[in-house]
Design a protein around this motif. Sequence first.
Motif, PDB file in Angstrom:
ATOM      1  N   LEU A 229       0.838  -1.207   0.000  1.00 37.26           N
ATOM      2  CA  LEU A 229       0.000   0.000   0.000  1.00 37.26           C
ATOM      3  C   LEU A 229       0.873   1.257   0.000  1.00 37.26           C
ATOM      4  O   LEU A 229       0.588   2.213  -0.734  1.00 37.26           O
ATOM      5  CB  LEU A 229      -0.938   0.010   1.217  1.00 37.26           C
TER       6      LEU A 229
ATOM      7  N   LEU B   8       0.584   4.157  -2.750  1.00 35.90           N
ATOM      8  CA  LEU B   8       0.260   5.553  -2.431  1.00 35.90           C
ATOM      9  C   LEU B   8       1.378   6.480  -2.901  1.00 35.90           C
ATOM     10  O   LEU B   8       1.123   7.581  -3.403  1.00 35.90           O
ATOM     11  CB  LEU B   8      -0.008   5.715  -0.921  1.00 35.90           C
TER      12      LEU B   8
ATOM     13  N   ARG C  87      -8.009   6.913   2.140  1.00 41.60           N
ATOM     14  CA  ARG C  87      -7.475   7.713   1.024  1.00 41.60           C
ATOM     15  C   ARG C  87      -8.441   7.754  -0.168  1.00 41.60           C
ATOM     16  O   ARG C  87      -8.100   8.216  -1.246  1.00 41.60           O
ATOM     17  CB  ARG C  87      -6.140   7.103   0.548  1.00 41.60           C
TER      18      ARG C  87
ATOM     19  N   ALA D 104      -6.385   2.444   3.057  1.00 43.21           N
ATOM     20  CA  ALA D 104      -6.674   2.630   1.624  1.00 43.21           C
ATOM     21  C   ALA D 104      -8.021   3.334   1.469  1.00 43.21           C
ATOM     22  O   ALA D 104      -8.159   4.288   0.696  1.00 43.21           O
ATOM     23  CB  ALA D 104      -6.673   1.285   0.900  1.00 43.21           C
TER      24      ALA D 104
ATOM     25  N   LEU E  30       0.937   6.966  -6.555  1.00 44.62           N
ATOM     26  CA  LEU E  30      -0.188   7.866  -6.853  1.00 44.62           C
ATOM     27  C   LEU E  30       0.189   9.309  -6.546  1.00 44.62           C
ATOM     28  O   LEU E  30      -0.143  10.233  -7.307  1.00 44.62           O
ATOM     29  CB  LEU E  30      -1.427   7.449  -6.043  1.00 44.62           C
ATOM     30  N   ASP E  31       0.922   9.507  -5.431  1.00 43.77           N
ATOM     31  CA  ASP E  31       1.320  10.876  -5.061  1.00 43.77           C
ATOM     32  C   ASP E  31       2.289  11.470  -6.079  1.00 43.77           C
ATOM     33  O   ASP E  31       2.338  12.681  -6.254  1.00 43.77           O
ATOM     34  CB  ASP E  31       1.962  10.880  -3.658  1.00 43.77           C
TER      35      ASP E  31
END
Length: 310
Positions: free
Chosen positions: A83, A87, A138, A135, A90-91
């Motif tokens: 995870l 993340l 977010r 998750a 994605l960031d």
Amino acid sequence: MPAPVTVYEVGPRDGLQNEARQVPSEGKLRLLRALAEAGLSRVEATSFVSPKWIPQLADADQVVAALPPGPAYAVLVPNDKGLARLLAALDARPAGGPRVDAAVFLSASESHNRRNVNKGVDETLAAFEPVVGPARARGLRVRGYVSTAFGCPYEGKVDPARVVSVAERLLALGCEQISLGDTIGVGTPDQVRRLLDLLRPRVRLEQVALHMHDTRGTALANVLAGLEGGVTTFDSSVGGLGGCPYAPGASGNLATEDLVYMLRGMGHETGVDFDRLLLAGSLAEELVGHPLPGKALQAERAARVAGRVQ
Ligand code: HMG
Ligand code: MG
């Protein structure tokens, strides 16, 4: 009117994780673009598992960085490390990229789970706690796979009550959808009916997907049993990509072309453009360097080469 059906494409993940040849990231992105152009609305793009275990998908962050617009994507996340990697990927993307959700996975049978993720079933469910909640916090949806739901390569038959119990525990953790996996393609339609009968009083079937491998040719029959039982999401893999590279002749997931061909013939809307899907299947063959087993892909191509219209 037959119900609309969601075709959940898993080829870029479930297929490519099994290929001997490492497809470069640019090839994976070409395939993802072809699938998006074919109108698939849900695509499992890659996996944030250990690159030591699955080197084929070690470039998950590069793939997530460049996902083409169109579908909502999902990626496998086995633990909190996975995870964190998702993340971070994605960031690192520019704002406005396509939606990416997460999927956790475990097996109904203890021995397969140990071989696959090196942990027992209870331990794996505990390891999902720092995955599913964060998750969701977010804004990601989380799918939960129950593998070996129709049979286990080490234990043989799997008690359907055990499958139901694992599914309920995944839902209690916060998974929004459960995908029941016939990991080694041994299931038959009577098993699908029995399992759905057990699930129906406890789980909303809109939350259930079927993930059939076609190793023994029963996947479409199982889909039909699922459709008749009220399931409307089915997993499949473009061209039937997948299977084991060390077991010649073993076929992988149900081919997306076969699934879409049957659903289209029965009047179920899928949103998939069949002709463009065939192009994606041919591209998948080019990328992996060998023919794929999907029957509709092979038949339609042969018919078109011969100049016959189906
Ligand atoms: P592990 O080695 O038991 O766990 O792996 P660990 O936490 O002790 O970590 C050990 C090492 O792995 C460490 O590195 C970690 O950094 C690394 P080292 O110290 O050795 O250098 N590590 C990770 N690295 C990157 N990303 C991570 C990660 N986690 C640990 N997320 C693990 C446990 C689950 C990660 C491992 O067993 C694994 O990756 N297994 C692969 C399982 C897999 O991908 N199977 C195929 C997908 S499931 C499937 O196909 C079924 C499905 O299609 C449905 C069906 O058909 O039924 C979904
Ligand atoms: Mg699978």
